[in-house]
Design an enzyme around this catalytic site. Structure first.
Site, PDB file in Angstrom:
ATOM      1  CG  ASP A  52      -2.087  -0.837   1.172  1.00  0.00           C
ATOM      2  OD1 ASP A  52      -2.496  -1.147   0.047  1.00  0.00           O
ATOM      3  OD2 ASP A  52      -2.639  -1.204   2.233  1.00  0.00           O
ATOM      4  CE1 TYR A 110       4.130  -6.712   4.043  1.00  0.00           C
ATOM      5  CE2 TYR A 110       3.634  -9.051   4.191  1.00  0.00           C
ATOM      6  CZ  TYR A 110       3.648  -7.871   3.472  1.00  0.00           C
ATOM      7  OH  TYR A 110       3.170  -7.860   2.183  1.00  0.00           O
TER       8      TYR A 110
END
Lengths: 255, 255
Positions: A52, A110
């Site tokens: 994103d 992540y």
């Protein structure tokens, strides 16, 4: 014709995410332009993870096909000459011509970074989520334990997802704290590192947001099990903002 | 009339340094504007350290006089509302009306950060000096030892200095290495932390540049003693770029 794989790092602050868009700077768009400048070939890279806007990476993966005679392990230097400093190719190599980075088994890691301090530090404005007040790290670890393993993560997925199946496996969630520096008291970083076989849209950010709410005492740790059970987005906690998130590594299981 | 002292943190990337200038954004200029917005008073802050363009801080100090009734320890919140996110006041308090942050004994600590990696990481483009190839950290530590103590640092001072006297005391130089993260091999940060009773124009950056040249084997560690002896700028090494430098802390000895 060769297929080249790139490992790509970026500071996503000034970019509208990975995926190419008509009138906004994107990581994918910058890579396509740089490869065109380097080879004269009008290619379109295929990315492993469409991060994103505002999200960062140390190890996203992109592949493209080329007839260039540049040696595969030298491609990174040629492409980097044409990239802005916010994007860098760290590694390049040749892969099988049918290798597709989204159609293969991967293990992704992540990291979500939270800055815990009274006042937000300018140095972390674009790379951490500023949270005031103390977080109960032990409660966050207890809550995270309920997410480990294979689960239906539908509650931890943005409703705008295109995913048909919402079952994923999380291998580990590690939560560490570290001081920012020796000078600042009452100021530390909380780093949530999540490793799994795949992640739904916003999944890591919803996990981070939910764990912060547990850390603040808004949810009991064991309530996370109920959240999974309910299989609807409104059951889980808030979505943490993008700037705290970094795609650390994508391990390819069958390259 | 009260004199207020502020501890100021900033990411200096987009600013033309501390000192106010007519047509460029500066830290001092932004503080003056924010205090005007908060109090309606047209004040000019006095800074402890006029850092260069691109240099960062966790603990610079500024003072100003005000007739505002805002409690001194609440000033930080009021001013922060009017500052851009790259600048934050971390602490505010009242000090004696004759206190001047440049006319008092202080102990300052600067940190200079080097990114050691094959390819520059975007995440460190604005906050570290990218150096390729290995640095001999032990040689850098040996060289640094020659700089500890009271010396004439004329060789380690930009020739554009306005300082009449060039004798300063360095209390310590610590050189530490740390990994950037668990994912990246052959990539680490070298942090040079320098504490002293005062620093000449560009002094920490010339020390950092010289130590990097020692680390690369361009100078022997003991040659740093000759550099001090020669008392001319051309005797010492290069000036490291500004973005690696952060003013960490100013301790006031007689506030």
């Amino acid at each position: 014709m060769k297929r080249i794989m790139l490992t790509v790092a970026y500071d996503g602050t000034s970019y509208s995410g990975w995926q190419i868009q008509p009138n906004a700077p994107t990581i994918e768009g910058e890579l396509n332009k740089a490869i065109y400048a380097a080879t004269g070939e009008n290619i379109q890279v295929i990315g492993a993870s469409r991060t994103d806007a505002g999200v960062h990476a140390y190890g996203n993966i992109a592949v493209f096909d080329t007839q260039s005679t540049i040696p595969p392990d030298r491609f990174l230097y040629t492409i980097n000459r044409w990239l802005p400093p916010e994007i860098r190719v760290l590694y390049s190599c040749e892969v099988a011509v049918d290798f597709h980075p989204r159609h293969c088994d991967t293990i992704k890691t992540y990291e979500y970074v939270i800055l815990q301090s009274k006042i937000e530090l300018p140095q972390f404005h674009n790379c951490a989520w500023h949270v005031r007040g103390n977080l109960n790290i032990e409660a966050m670890r207890q809550a995270a334990a309920f997410l480990i393993g294979e689960h239906d993560f539908k509650s931890f997925c943005c409703v705008r997802t295109q995913a048909e199946h919402t079952v994923r496996t999380i291998y580990s969630i590690k939560i560490l704290t570290e001081s920012v520096n020796a000078v600042l008291d009452d100021t530390y970083l909380v780093k949530i590192s999540v490793t799994g076989n795949g992640f739904l849209y916003n999944m890591v950010r919803i996990i981070a947001g939910t764990l912060v709410q547990v850390g603040k005492g808004q949810f009991l740790p064991q309530y996370v099990a109920d959240m999974l059970e309910k299989k609807e987005r409104c059951a889980a906690g808030q979505t943490a903002p993008p700037q705290g998130l970094t795609l650390m590594e994508i391990k390819l299981c069958n390259k």
